[in-house]
Structures are given as structure tokens and as C-alpha cells.
Write a protein that holds these residues in place. Structure first.
Motif, PDB file in Angstrom:
ATOM      1  N   MET A   1      23.247 -12.112   5.662  1.00 24.07           N
ATOM      2  CA  MET A   1      22.272 -13.185   5.630  1.00 24.07           C
ATOM      3  C   MET A   1      22.879 -14.486   5.113  1.00 24.07           C
ATOM      4  SD  MET A   1      18.681 -12.070   5.983  1.00 24.07           S
ATOM      5  CE  MET A   1      18.093 -13.401   5.008  1.00 24.07           C
ATOM      6  N   ASN A   2      24.032 -14.419   4.439  1.00 24.01           N
ATOM      7  CA  ASN A   2      24.687 -15.614   3.922  1.00 24.01           C
ATOM      8  C   ASN A   2      23.926 -16.230   2.752  1.00 24.01           C
ATOM      9  OD1 ASN A   2      26.972 -17.200   3.997  1.00 24.01           O
ATOM     10  ND2 ASN A   2      26.047 -18.732   5.310  1.00 24.01           N
ATOM     11  N   THR A   3      23.384 -15.400   1.887  1.00 26.23           N
ATOM     12  CA  THR A   3      22.681 -15.866   0.695  1.00 26.23           C
ATOM     13  C   THR A   3      23.652 -15.868  -0.484  1.00 26.23           C
ATOM     14  OG1 THR A   3      22.021 -13.655  -0.011  1.00 26.23           O
ATOM     15  CG2 THR A   3      20.539 -14.810   1.525  1.00 26.23           C
ATOM     16  N   ASP A  33      33.458 -23.448   0.731  1.00 22.50           N
ATOM     17  CA  ASP A  33      32.949 -24.710   1.259  1.00 22.50           C
ATOM     18  C   ASP A  33      31.484 -24.837   0.854  1.00 22.50           C
ATOM     19  OD1 ASP A  33      31.563 -23.002   2.936  1.00 22.50           O
ATOM     20  OD2 ASP A  33      32.671 -23.546   4.728  1.00 22.50           O
ATOM     21  N   SER A  34      30.769 -25.735   1.454  1.00 17.51           N
ATOM     22  CA  SER A  34      29.390 -25.993   1.040  1.00 17.51           C
ATOM     23  C   SER A  34      28.483 -24.773   1.213  1.00 17.51           C
ATOM     24  CB  SER A  34      28.806 -27.190   1.793  1.00 17.51           C
ATOM     25  OG  SER A  34      28.855 -26.968   3.190  1.00 17.51           O
ATOM     26  N   ALA A  35      28.879 -23.807   2.027  1.00 14.33           N
ATOM     27  CA  ALA A  35      28.073 -22.588   2.170  1.00 14.33           C
ATOM     28  C   ALA A  35      28.002 -21.822   0.850  1.00 14.33           C
ATOM     29  CB  ALA A  35      28.652 -21.692   3.260  1.00 14.33           C
ATOM     30  N   GLY A  36      28.975 -22.037  -0.023  1.00 13.14           N
ATOM     31  CA  GLY A  36      28.984 -21.360  -1.317  1.00 13.14           C
ATOM     32  C   GLY A  36      28.451 -22.216  -2.441  1.00 13.14           C
ATOM     33  N   PHE A  60      37.910 -22.121  -9.800  1.00 17.38           N
ATOM     34  CA  PHE A  60      37.201 -22.204  -8.525  1.00 17.38           C
ATOM     35  C   PHE A  60      37.118 -23.634  -8.047  1.00 17.38           C
ATOM     36  CE2 PHE A  60      33.863 -22.402 -11.749  1.00 17.38           C
ATOM     37  CZ  PHE A  60      33.056 -23.438 -11.324  1.00 17.38           C
ATOM     38  N   SER A  61      36.959 -23.757  -6.738  1.00 17.95           N
ATOM     39  CA  SER A  61      36.859 -25.055  -6.084  1.00 17.95           C
ATOM     40  C   SER A  61      35.791 -24.952  -5.002  1.00 17.95           C
ATOM     41  CB  SER A  61      38.204 -25.420  -5.463  1.00 17.95           C
ATOM     42  OG  SER A  61      38.097 -26.580  -4.667  1.00 17.95           O
ATOM     43  N   VAL A  62      34.866 -25.913  -5.003  1.00 13.71           N
ATOM     44  CA  VAL A  62      33.817 -25.953  -3.983  1.00 13.71           C
ATOM     45  C   VAL A  62      33.981 -27.260  -3.222  1.00 13.71           C
ATOM     46  CG1 VAL A  62      31.334 -25.927  -3.553  1.00 13.71           C
ATOM     47  CG2 VAL A  62      32.277 -24.617  -5.460  1.00 13.71           C
ATOM     48  N   ASP A  63      34.081 -27.158  -1.919  1.00 12.06           N
ATOM     49  CA  ASP A  63      34.330 -28.321  -1.080  1.00 12.06           C
ATOM     50  C   ASP A  63      33.118 -28.571  -0.191  1.00 12.06           C
ATOM     51  OD1 ASP A  63      35.645 -30.387   0.189  1.00 12.06           O
ATOM     52  OD2 ASP A  63      36.641 -29.077   1.624  1.00 12.06           O
TER      53      ASP A  63
END
Length: 81
Positions: A1-3, A33-36, A60-63
Motif C-alpha cells: 500500500m506504500n504507507t 525520496d518524498s514517498a518516505g 538518514f536523508s530524505v529528498d
């Protein structure tokens, strides 16, 4: 589901598969990426980062893509909040 819960499960399963010699003592960088970018997932990343006291060195790195209106909003923020 990508939650966020799905992301947490996949990440925890991936970390559990690392041999102890790499999980403890080798820096681990978690990138997404932005999904996370769900708050629950980011909270989990911070929790994992704080496990350094148990021998895990996690960063961690969120892009995400930043549109012009978002850049303007960010620039309008004070240096310190």
C-alpha cells in the motif's frame, strides 16, 4: 500500500538481514525520496538514529523536489525557530 507502516516494515526487515558485523560498527545511511516523508516513518528514522547507544550508527536523508513556491516559503522562514 506504500504507507508509513509499510516503509517501517521494509526498513526493519532490511536492517535485520544485515550481518551483525555491519549492523553494529558500520555507518548505515538510510535514504528515501518524498514517498518516505510521512511523519510516522520519519519518527521511526529518528528512533533508529538514536539507537547509536546500542551500537548502531544510523543516519538518514530524505529528498524531495522543491517547487519555486516552496523555496520562497522556506526562504521566508526566520533563521531560528
Amino acid at each position: 500500500m506504500n504507507t508509513a507502516a509499510d516503509h517501517i516494515t521494509v526498513l526493519d526487515d532490511a536492517l535485520a538481514q544485515l550481518p551483525d558485523i555491519h549492523r553494529h560498527g558500520t555507518p548505515i545511511l538510510i535514504r528515501t525520496d518524498s514517498a518516505g516523508s510521512a511523519k510516522a516513518f520519519l519518527r521511526h528514522l529518528r528512533y533508529l538514529r538514536d539507537l547509536r547507544i546500542r551500537g548502531m550508527d544510523i543516519g538518514f536523508s530524505v529528498d524531495m523536489a522543491v517547487a519555486a513556491d516552496v523555496r520562497r516559503a522556506i526562504r521566508s522562514l526566520p533563521e531560528r525557530i
